[in-house]
Each structure stands twice: as structure tokens, then as C-alpha cells.
Enzyme design. Structure first.
Site, short mmCIF file in Angstrom:
data_model
loop_
_atom_site.label_atom_id
_atom_site.label_comp_id
_atom_site.label_asym_id
_atom_site.label_seq_id
_atom_site.Cartn_x
_atom_site.Cartn_y
_atom_site.Cartn_z
N TYR A 24 34.73 26.50 44.95
CA TYR A 24 33.23 26.22 45.16
C TYR A 24 32.62 25.83 43.93
CZ TYR A 24 32.87 31.07 43.18
OH TYR A 24 32.75 32.23 42.49
N GLU A 25 33.15 26.15 42.84
CA GLU A 25 32.41 25.83 41.62
C GLU A 25 32.46 24.06 41.59
OE1 GLU A 25 33.46 28.23 38.11
OE2 GLU A 25 35.11 28.71 39.50
N HIS A 67 26.85 39.44 45.37
CA HIS A 67 27.70 39.34 44.24
C HIS A 67 27.79 40.63 43.48
CE1 HIS A 67 30.75 37.31 41.73
NE2 HIS A 67 30.01 37.44 40.54
N HIS A 97 37.47 28.50 40.80
CA HIS A 97 37.23 28.34 42.04
C HIS A 97 36.82 26.97 42.71
CE1 HIS A 97 36.23 32.46 40.69
NE2 HIS A 97 36.60 32.95 41.70
N MET A 138 37.83 33.75 48.23
CA MET A 138 37.40 32.49 47.90
C MET A 138 38.39 31.95 46.76
SD MET A 138 33.32 32.63 47.88
CE MET A 138 32.45 33.41 49.18
N SER A 139 39.50 32.63 46.70
CA SER A 139 40.20 32.23 45.48
C SER A 139 41.83 32.56 45.89
CB SER A 139 40.11 33.14 44.34
OG SER A 139 40.56 34.45 44.56
N HIS A 144 33.10 36.49 35.35
CA HIS A 144 34.49 35.79 35.15
C HIS A 144 34.25 35.09 33.69
CE1 HIS A 144 36.73 35.29 38.78
NE2 HIS A 144 35.54 35.72 39.39
N ALA A 181 38.84 39.95 44.32
CA ALA A 181 37.87 40.82 45.13
C ALA A 181 37.72 39.87 46.59
CB ALA A 181 36.70 40.52 44.72
N SER A 190 37.10 38.82 40.18
CA SER A 190 35.82 39.30 39.94
C SER A 190 35.89 40.64 39.56
CB SER A 190 34.90 38.75 41.21
OG SER A 190 34.89 37.78 41.38
N ASN A 199 33.56 44.64 50.13
CA ASN A 199 32.55 45.00 51.10
C ASN A 199 33.26 44.76 52.42
OD1 ASN A 199 32.73 42.03 49.98
ND2 ASN A 199 32.27 41.58 51.97
N1 HPA Z 1 33.77 36.85 51.80
C1 HPA Z 1 34.23 35.88 50.91
N2 HPA Z 1 34.71 36.27 49.66
C2 HPA Z 1 34.48 37.46 49.20
C3 HPA Z 1 33.92 38.35 49.98
C4 HPA Z 1 33.45 38.14 51.39
O1 HPA Z 1 33.10 38.92 52.06
N3 HPA Z 1 34.00 39.48 49.18
C5 HPA Z 1 34.42 39.37 48.05
N4 HPA Z 1 34.62 38.02 47.90
#
Ligand code: HPA
Length: 268
Positions: A81-82, A243, A79, A207-208, A57, A109, A26, A231
Site C-alpha cells: 500500500y506504500e 493505526h 508494504h 496487509m503484509s 516501522h 499485526a 507493526s 483488533n
Molecule cells: N485489517 C487489515 N490489516 C490489519 C488489521 C485489519 O483489521 N489490523 C491490523 N492490520
């Protein structure tokens, strides 16, 4: 899944065979701009590839030269989650292995669970915790790729990590080693979950990456992976993150990560 149809298709279009595959996470897709003599192949044209549905993406394989080395870049990844299966998500990795790729470099990320890793920090993944609840190798073992019970003891190649640390040091870029925990998403984690993950020894959460890495190791590829902290997770504050924040913070670290990867390529 028929990997060979994709492999035959790509062999006709990709020019010289790449040695290294690079997956761009990302907000990190501009590394592809540094590739010379690009051959851009949209996922939608490649038999068996699914398409990323996430903002930030894009969906292309880009073949070309980076630092004088032949590479293939996955600009945009899939991903869990998709809604894709892990088999669909990891399809490109097996196609890369059949094409003749030897090294797999993943970027992502991630949120920080460690107060010393703040937004913009690049983290060299030294190990992972698979908290997806599933494994991409579940099911009949595809023995043409690897063994039934592959070892993950050196999943993130020690040799490539040493090279990455040395390269970062030579270029005065801060690079900290850490453990990545993969969650399925798409909701961000609760505070209680983050506390638990930190107590398990995880430094960053995302998440990847993990499904691709497991399949890459199964195929015998050498793996190197980086997180960019976008973050602090909510153990450290009670602000929401979005996001958009993820994409902005990725921007901060992008140039340094691009430099590290281009320099490493010269040495592998
Ligand atoms: N959690 C999960 N996936 C992420 C995060 C997060 O805080 N930041 C970027 N991808």
C-alpha cells in the site's frame, strides 16, 4: 535488481552470517532490543533497499545474536500500500537467501475474522490466502533462486510450526493456528469483505507478510509466521479502528511473542 551489490555490502558489515531472518511487524519492533552485539545498518545505507514510510516501522537491518544464534532482524518492513512494487518489497528476502540465511520468521499485526481470536492473541499462521491480486514471482523466473512453479503446500513449515506450538505450551502461552488473508490496504476492509473472507476460511486479515513468504519459499527458506491480533474486524462490531489501536494491542502480546521466538531459536 542487483541483489549482489547489497549482498557484498552487507557481507563487509554484518559479521558472522545469520542463520535466521526475523521480520518485525507493526508495533513489534522491540524484539530487536534483545539482540546482543548488535550491528545496526539503516536501510538507507543498503544498495537496493527502499525505506518504510509507516509510523511504528523503523528502517534498519540488525545483525547480532539472539538466544546464542546468529540472526538478522528486519526492523520495519515495506508494504504494497506504500506504493512499492512487490519486487522492491521482497528485495530483502532474496538478499537474505544469498547471504546464506536458512530460516525466515515473519511477524505482523492483523485483524480478527474469528471470534475465538481476540486482541492480544498470538496466531501461528498455518496457511494463507493471497488476496493482493498480484504475485511477487510474476515475470521472468529468477532460476538462480528457485523454480518457475514453486509449491506452497508446506509454505509454513510443519516442522517449525510443531516446534512453535510445543514452545508456547511449555511456556503456558496461548498460541492458536490460523489462516491469514493478505489484502492490499491501506483502507481497512468493509463488513461485506470481512464476511466473505471468514466464509473462505480466513481467521486473520492483514496487509503484509504474504509476498515475503512466497519469495522465501521460492528461495528454499523455511518459513514460520505469527500474527498478533490487534483488533476484531467489523463483522463483530461497528466501531472504527485506527493505526494507534493496532500499535497498542501489539504491545499486549509483544513479550509473549518475543519469548516464543527466542525459545524457538534455541531449538533450530
Ligand atoms: N485489517 C487489515 N490489516 C490489519 C488489521 C485489519 O483489521 N489490523 C491490523 N492490520
Amino acid at each position: 535488481m542487483d541483489f549482489n551489490i547489497a549482498v557484498q555490502y552487507l557481507k563487509q558489515r554484518c559479521g558472522a552470517i545469520p542463520e535466521t531472518a526475523i521480520v518485525l511487524g507493526s508495533g513489534l519492533s522491540t524484539l530487536a532490543d534483545l539482540i546482543e552485539d548488535k550491528i545496526i545498518i539503516p536501510y538507507k545505507d543498503i544498495p537496493g533497499f527502499v525505506q518504510s514510510t509507516v509510523e511504528g516501522h523503523s528502517g534498519n537491518l540488525i545483525f547480532g545474536n539472539l538466544s546464542g544464534k546468529r540472526v538478522v532482524c528486519q526492523q520495519g518492513r515495506f508494504h504494497y500500500y506504500e506504493g512499492w512494487s512487490l519486487e522492491q518489497i521482497t528485495f530483502p528476502v532474496r538478499v537474505f537467501a544469498l547471504l546464506g540465511v536458512k530460516n525466515y520468521i515473519a511477524t505482523n499485526a492483523a485483524g480478527s475474522l474469528n471470534e475465538t481470536m481476540t486482541p492480544g492473541q498470538i496466531v501461528l499462521i498455518k496457511d494463507h490466502i493471497n488476496h493482493l491480486g498480484v504475485n511477487p514471482l510474476r515475470g521472468v523466473n529468477l532460476s538462480e533462486f528457485g523454480v518457475r512453479f514453486p509449491s506452497l503446500h508446506d509454505a509454513y513449515s510443519y516442522q517449525l510450526r510443531e516446534l512453535a506450538l510445543k514452545t508456547a505450551q511449555e511456556n503456558a502461552i496461548s498460541l492458536k493456528e490460523g489462516v491469514y488473508i493478505a489484502v492490499s490496504g491501506p483502507s481497512f476492509e468493509t463488513k461485506a469483505e470481512c464476511k466473505m473472507f471468514a466464509s473462505w476460511g480466513a481467521d486473520v486479515v492483514g496487509m503484509s507478510t504474504v509476498p515475503g513468504v512466497i519469495v522465501a519459499v521460492h528461495c528454499g527458506l523455511k518459513v514460520l509466521a505469527f500474527s498478533v491480533v490487534t483488533n476484531m474486524t467489523n463483522i463483530f462490531h461497528s466501531l472504527e479502528h485506527t493505526h494507534e489501536d493496532v500499535q497498542k494491542a501489539a504491545e499486549l502480546a509483544k513479550d509473549n511473542l518475543e519469548l516464543i521466538i527466542s525459545q524457538i531459536l534455541k531449538k533450530i
